[in-house]
Design a protein around this motif. Structure first.
Motif: not given
Length: 352
Positions: A251-253, A279-281, A323-327, A333-334
């Motif tokens: 399962x992922x985005x 996605x998972x690890x 948290x996430x950011x933006x490129x 950018x997750x």
């Protein structure tokens, strides 16, 4: 198929990402921390308004809402609605979302007329608060239209994860659905969009925006797109959604992006797909069904999502926050899912 990763490289990437987060927040004066997971559960939803976070969740055979000043703590859930004993929405209450429009709270959810598998009766409905209190009584406004022959109620199709979104000043509904109602729940799911005339009425035929047609969306026992959530930043519009099987580790985005601001969101050609964007690890499994918020002081963007507790197929999940950011191109950018127990600085403006 799930991409294979070098274990040494992959764990190094996780460690580097988490270390960078800690360094960044330390530079901003953030010292208090929390760790994932933040609670048990699935399908996390948060709505941010006037300095508070409003959470909604399934509880028993009903829906509960909680209010908190914190992202990391949901507060005490209060049941605001119980499913009726009969009718189309008496069972299988899934993934409620609470929203605020014009002085009232609305809760969008999926339900079915029969409990248990096969889940072939799921439709989308909406509740409206009787007054301004999100923890008060709600009126059941019935089933929302999710078909191809508006306004014929007999043409309504299977639909879950419906979310109301405003794009360029117009209200739309986005959701996950089937092309046609089927006698089995082993049916592919697609993403749809339709125009809403008001918060309680879908008033157009649906348009299919996305099908599971990319290599990173396929390869398992059932191809699906679900859990769409709109994310907007600096005039750009994104739909972040879940793909692959919710009961498996894959399962992922994925992401849809409106090619240019101002384009018609009802035209599928105006969207471009990319992914997986999260996605998972080996340590954090089956990440998906997200929602978004900013920190209490508004300076940070945060991702709320659920993950599987084990590699065993099933829906035993917990909820996580990072948290996430933006490129430079304005895309979210997750990063990499942060492992359980690894300290993360509290959202900016939140104190213990």
């Amino acid at each position: 198929m799930r991409r294979q990763k070098s274990g040494v490289f992959f764990h190094s990437t996780q460690a580097c990402f988490a270390s960078l987060l800690l360094v960044f927040f330390a530079a901003c004066g953030q010292e208090q921390t929390f760790t994932n997971p933040i609670r048990d559960g699935a399908d996390p939803w948060v709505y941010q308004k006037d300095g508070s976070y409003y959470y909604s969740m399934s509880t028993g055979n009903g829906i509960a809402v909680s209010v908190s000043p914190k992202l990391t703590e949901q507060g005490t859930p209060v049941q605001v609605w119980k499913a009726p004993e009969t009718g189309w929405n008496r069972a299988s209450i899934w993934a409620p979302e609470i929203h605020f429009f014009d002085g009232h709270w609305y809760i969008y959810y999926a339900a079915g007329k029969e409990p248990g598998t096969p889940f072939i009766h799921q439709r989308s409905g909406v509740l409206k608060s009787v007054g301004p209190d999100p923890l008060g009584a709600y009126e059941d406004l019935g089933m929302l239209y999710t078909g191809d022959h508006y306004p014929d109620p007999q043409s309504i199709k299977w639909a879950i994860d419906l979310s109301p979104v405003t794009i360029q000043g117009q209200l739309y509904a986005v959701w996950s659905g089937w092309e046609d109602n089927q006698p089995t729940d082993k049916t592919p799911q697609h993403l749809y969009i339709a125009k809403m005339c008001n918060p309680e009425t879908v008033c157009s035929n649906r348009v299919k925006l996305s099908s599971p047609d990319q290599p990173w969306e396929t390869g398992g026992p059932l191809d699906l797109n679900e859990g769409p959530q709109v994310l907007s930043q600096d005039g750009e519009t994104f739909i972040i959604y879940s793909t692959r099987e919710s009961w498996l580790t894959e399962y992922r985005l994925g992401q849809l992006k409106l090619k240019e601001p101002g384009l018609d969101p009802l035209d599928p050609d105006n969207w471009v797909k990319s992914g997986p964007v999260f996605e998972g690890t080996e340590q954090v499994l089956g990440v998906g069904h997200c929602s978004f918020a900013t920190s209490p002081d508004g300076s940070e963007h945060w991702l709320l999502y659920h993950s599987k507790k084990s590699a065993k197929p099933g829906w035993d999940r917990d909820i996580r926050l990072q948290p996430f950011s933006w490129d430079a191109s304005g895309n979210p950018v997750f990063g990499v899912p942060v492992p359980a127990g690894m300290p993360l600085p509290l959202p900016s403006g939140e104190t213990e």
